[in-house]
Design a protein around this motif. Structure first.
Motif, PDB file in Angstrom:
ATOM      1  N   ASN A  84       0.837  -1.186   0.000  1.00  0.00           N
ATOM      2  CA  ASN A  84       0.000   0.000   0.000  1.00  0.00           C
ATOM      3  C   ASN A  84       0.873   1.237   0.000  1.00  0.00           C
ATOM      4  O   ASN A  84       2.040   1.184   0.388  1.00  0.00           O
ATOM      5  N   THR A  85       0.301   2.352  -0.440  1.00  0.00           N
ATOM      6  CA  THR A  85       0.948   3.648  -0.260  1.00  0.00           C
ATOM      7  C   THR A  85       0.452   4.226   1.059  1.00  0.00           C
ATOM      8  O   THR A  85      -0.511   3.732   1.634  1.00  0.00           O
ATOM      9  N   GLU A  91      -7.186   7.966  -1.218  1.00  0.00           N
ATOM     10  CA  GLU A  91      -7.218   8.446  -2.593  1.00  0.00           C
ATOM     11  C   GLU A  91      -6.453   7.464  -3.477  1.00  0.00           C
ATOM     12  O   GLU A  91      -5.639   6.684  -2.988  1.00  0.00           O
ATOM     13  N   THR A  92      -6.723   7.519  -4.747  1.00  0.00           N
ATOM     14  CA  THR A  92      -5.987   6.699  -5.701  1.00  0.00           C
ATOM     15  C   THR A  92      -4.751   7.481  -6.140  1.00  0.00           C
ATOM     16  O   THR A  92      -4.851   8.643  -6.519  1.00  0.00           O
ATOM     17  N   THR A 110      -1.434  12.282  -7.629  1.00  0.00           N
ATOM     18  CA  THR A 110      -2.888  12.157  -7.728  1.00  0.00           C
ATOM     19  C   THR A 110      -3.314  12.097  -9.193  1.00  0.00           C
ATOM     20  O   THR A 110      -2.525  12.383 -10.107  1.00  0.00           O
ATOM     21  N   GLU A 111      -4.564  11.764  -9.414  1.00  0.00           N
ATOM     22  CA  GLU A 111      -5.097  11.724 -10.780  1.00  0.00           C
ATOM     23  C   GLU A 111      -5.009  13.105 -11.425  1.00  0.00           C
ATOM     24  O   GLU A 111      -4.647  13.232 -12.598  1.00  0.00           O
ATOM     25  N   GLU A 112      -5.294  14.131 -10.660  1.00  0.00           N
ATOM     26  CA  GLU A 112      -5.223  15.514 -11.171  1.00  0.00           C
ATOM     27  C   GLU A 112      -3.794  15.848 -11.623  1.00  0.00           C
ATOM     28  O   GLU A 112      -3.586  16.427 -12.685  1.00  0.00           O
ATOM     29  N   LYS A 117       0.960  15.503 -16.689  1.00  0.00           N
ATOM     30  CA  LYS A 117       2.250  14.895 -17.066  1.00  0.00           C
ATOM     31  C   LYS A 117       2.184  14.355 -18.487  1.00  0.00           C
ATOM     32  O   LYS A 117       1.152  13.861 -18.927  1.00  0.00           O
ATOM     33  N   PRO A 118       3.310  14.424 -19.228  1.00  0.00           N
ATOM     34  CA  PRO A 118       3.323  13.833 -20.575  1.00  0.00           C
ATOM     35  C   PRO A 118       3.186  12.315 -20.491  1.00  0.00           C
ATOM     36  O   PRO A 118       3.618  11.693 -19.547  1.00  0.00           O
TER      37      PRO A 118
END
Length: 119
Positions: A84-85, A91-92, A110-112, A117-118
């Motif tokens: 786990n993180t 959050e994912t 995070t997803e955001e 990011k490229p």
């Protein structure tokens, strides 16, 4: 990776290792919690004293290395492995390779943040 090379040539982070062993000796009934255990040098060291250890790492490969090290030492029953993180809230998170030459050099974003990011 960076940590693997240093472990092969010496003891990983000797000052922290000494401090951890001092604390383990002060609190013999405590469980050692290794958050972000990586390859597990501290987990394996503490398990070798017969103490209980919980090692948490997001990478299954790192946990497999810890498992193998403790199996070779006969201390695998002292260690609980958790993949786990660690975050202050649920959050994912997504891995981001920050240095392709350092296998352990991965950050989690995070997803955001991942959207910026490229690919």
């Amino acid at each position: 990776d960076l940590i693997s090379k240093q472990i092969l040539n010496s003891i990983w982070d000797i000052d922290s290792s000494i401090l951890i062993m001092h604390m383990v000796n002060l609190y013999p009934e405590a469980t050692f919690l290794d958050l972000g255990s990586n390859l597990g040098p501290f987990s394996v060291m503490v398990a070798s004293t017969g103490r209980r250890v919980i090692a948490v790492d997001p990478f299954l490969r790192n946990l497999a290395y810890i498992r193998m090290s403790t199996m070779l030492a006969g201390t695998q029953n002292n260690v609980r492995l958790i993949q786990n993180t660690i975050s202050s809230h649920r959050e994912t998170l997504y891995p981001l390779i920050t240095d392709p030459n350092n296998e352990g050099g991965i950050a989690f974003i995070t997803e955001e943040e991942a959207k910026t990011k490229p690919k």
